[in-house]
Design a protein around this motif. Structure first.
Motif: not given
Lengths: 476, 476
Positions: A171-172, A181, A188, A192, A328-329, A332, A335, A337-341
């Motif tokens: 999970x890390x 990417x 993010x 920034x 990692x925490x 989740x 971020x 809300x991003x789908x895996x690319x």
């Protein structure tokens, strides 16, 4: 109310409904039907035109949906006011952008990272992909967590445990379509407002990506052991992007002392992190792979990043990063809300590829292949007319080495000469930002992973011609 | 010089070289070997330990590469000074992050965009992928332009010409791993200094992505025709992100007049652009698809963006955008250092899927499937006990519709009730930022693409229970 009459002769493959829609739309656009005009009722219009009410209904609904007409309850349909708008009307003569398709193929390309199709395990890959598509329909259609499908993350964690001595939870691990990417995600995640430091000389793309993402990016000078801690302090950097296992292009391997010093630097402030780019560690040709900074970091300061670009193929876009637990925490939380690319098809296929032991075999095979390629290239260089003018350096660490040329010709001229002879290469000095010292002239960076075995003779011949003509030029 | 003696008994599967390397490394780390200590010469050490010189050489080289020892020319090997660094030593008890794996599956999920595996064209896809892997080995290993492989871009251009009446060059098309990734590229292309406007109410992810990328993002209010031009002006927006074909979640289709007004707004300043998100236009269930703003724009102000998420599967990460010519030019000048994020395997397979007509067939099949699904769902709703308490709206434009509930219960309570009953849904009010009016309470947004045919009865039953208990609660 105007008496609208349209002809339905010669309408070709258009449906009656489409034709009627176009006729009315055209009349609205050209002003034949003025704003506010009431359109005939569906029934009378249909009767007049000799078509069905449903056809008229269809055309009216489409015009309504697109806004060319409007309806008033219990009254009927009226023409919308689109005056003054038609001046910005569509035109067939819209400019079109065309890429230049002339791609010059260099007879000797020492910059490519393309791999020979013979070196990709097509038969195993095809077999695994078929299995995945046959067995895993439900899984393939299931949306994965933003970090990637669990099976792949577990396979990567297992691989890292076995081959990089890294003890991380699946999970890390965050899987993404290329390290480029992932750099974007790191920005993010870390912010920034942070100052990112890259190595000088160094892999130019890292700086390009930071700048393109609008964050402050500073070049920090290196000595023979890697990034200089003092320079890092002076640059006011928060995040240091380093490649300790094998620096590109110098080939420097950062020794343990400097690794700890970098970790010490990071530990001093909460905002500080190290991005450890381990891009070609699988191809260290002598000795064991060097232990990663991630594996000796107990302060949660190292973001480890690696890719299957070098170890499998650059055209399968799969990379991953290992985040310290607290990041990692945060990932989740912030971020997810991003789908895996990466497509689930590729993720499950790669997971099996690793878990079934194919990846290990493939890397071993490729390490031998590259060792033989390098040896053949080096022995060809030693036999070539340029042999006594060149010195080879850093040939053990990965898929490139350095060749120092004994010449007075400037790098700029040297590159021009190479271009003329069809040799694509780069000079160490091109990767330097701070050129004050100019200590790194006359050193060629030779990536050999894209050179085919049976092209070695020709490639070295062209390279030798280039070096010899350099030398002669300087002595005139 | 110390007399180093190590035992080579019981070393298990380790090689002699690895064992010796570890023994010395351990002695360096624990201080048994102090900094500056000279190590025995390779030959005498080998003789002493009864192993070969090559083994000692290997261990020394590895220790050298990792920085535990250093060498002095013609003198030998010495222990490095790593004092003070070992305090930050690796530990097995490193914290590990673990994701919560308990995923509650809702008996009625009106928010999922997952597709039923039965609806993915597995047999055709498998066949095409096998063909691509058999015929196209060279092409698959060739690095594509950053915009994607030409064959896919041409297939998409052909599709847009035929079905969206858009006349664009393949080179204006940029393929990427999801629209989310493409938004990031757009920000890098247009600038981090621009103000991005998103629709209020609207698709929440767009705003999240802009904010996560550190750019100014303003919510701009909508009226019944789409984004309000005055509000757009007031917001000081440069870039307007709109979905004119089918607004999420209201279902509004922006009429032609407002489309031209938006184009007019954009034409007023050089910095202004429109991002036209055409995400589910393929599934308009009544009439023709609405013409895109891109197709009526002659001022090069519209960036058209679409995805195969809805039309094929969300787990195959392929989206694309169409850039106006001058932006395509700028893209290749500024951002072509990025590799395309979609694997060539997926790109060539999708290209064939489109070019061989499978995509058109698939969309037609899915449009019918969704029409039937919607009709079945609506008729089930009409037959349900909640029928007289609800009004259906916007059921023609795409894969969701609205259901207004005649109740006094607040949306917050309604959502809590739904959660308790295992119904996952959202309310229109949740998509609103400016809640002053609160005009949009009691409107449910029902995405039906993830509901299976044979679950409709159960899903509507649960939904109806929820609506009925709402009503009763309010009247108590």
């Amino acid at each position: 109310m105007p008496m609208l009459t349209y002809s339905f002769v010669d309408i070709g493959s258009e449906s009656l409904y489409q034709h009627l829609y176009k006729c009315i739309k055209n009349d609205v656009l050209t002003g034949v039907l003025s704003p506010g005009t009431k359109l005939p009722s569906k029934r009378s219009f249909a009767k007049n035109l000799g078509i069905s009410t449903i056809t008229v209904e269809g055309a009216y609904q489409q015009l309504l949906a697109e806004g060319y007409i409007y309806s008033l309850p219990k009254k009927g349909y009226y023409v919308s006011d689109i005056s003054g708008l038609t001046s910005v009307s569509a035109s067939a003569g819209k400019p079109q952008f065309h890429l230049n398709r002339d791609h010059w193929v260099y007879p000797a390309d020492f910059m490519s990272n393309q791999i020979d199709p013979d070196n990709f395990p097509f038969s195993v890959w095809t077999k695994l992909m078929r299995e995945v598509m046959a067995d895993g329909k439900e899984a393939l259609m299931k949306i994965s967590p933003c970090g990637g499908v669990l099976q792949l993350r577990e396979a990567i964690a297992g691989h890292l445990r076995q081959f990089r001595n890294m003890n991380v939870s699946a999970d890390q691990i965050i899987v993404g379509a290329g390290t480029e990417y992932l750099y974007g995600l790191i920005i993010q995640l870390l912010g920034f407002d942070k100052v990112y430091a890259v190595e000088d000389p160094g892999y130019q793309k890292a700086a390009k990506i930071y700048r393109s993402n609008g964050v402050a990016c500073r070049y920090v000078s290196m000595d023979g052991e890697g990034l200089c801690i003092d320079a890092l302090e002076d640059a006011g950097a928060d995040v240091a992007h380093v490649s300790p296992a094998h620096h590109y292009p110098t080939g420097i391997v950062t020794p343990i002392g400097r690794r700890y010093a970098l970790l010490g630097w990071a530990a001093e402030k909460d905002s500080r992190y190290i991005i450890e780019d381990d891009y070609d560690s699988e191809f260290r040709l002598a000795g064991n792979p060097i232990p990663t900074m991630q594996s000796i970091d107990v302060t949660e300061k190292v973001i480890y990043i690696n890719t299957f670009t070098k170890s499998l193929a650059p055209t399968i876009r799969v990379s991953y990063m290992v985040l310290p637990s607290h990041l990692a925490q945060r990932f989740y939380e912030k971020l997810s809300f991003y789908a895996c690319t990466v497509s689930t098809f590729d993720q499950y296929t790669l997971a099996r590829f690793i878990q079934d032991g194919h990846f290990e075999k493939h890397i071993n095979r490729m390490r031998n292949y590259y060792r033989n390629l390098r040896d053949a290239l080096l022995s060809e260089i030693r036999r070539s007319p340029m042999a006594e003018l060149v010195t080879i350096r850093e040939e053990d660490a990965g898929l490139h080495f350095l060749m120092e040329v004994d010449t007075l010709t400037s790098d700029q001229e040297l590159l021009k000469l190479a271009e003329e002879k069809g040799v694509r290469l780069s000079c160490l000095s091109q990767y330097e930002q701070n050129r004050e010292g100019k200590t790194r002239e006359h050193v060629l960076v030779l990536n050999y992973s894209g050179i085919k075995q049976d092209h070695i003779g020709k490639a070295v011949k062209l390279l030798s011609d280039c070096v010899l003509s350099c030398e002669r030029r300087a002595r005139i």
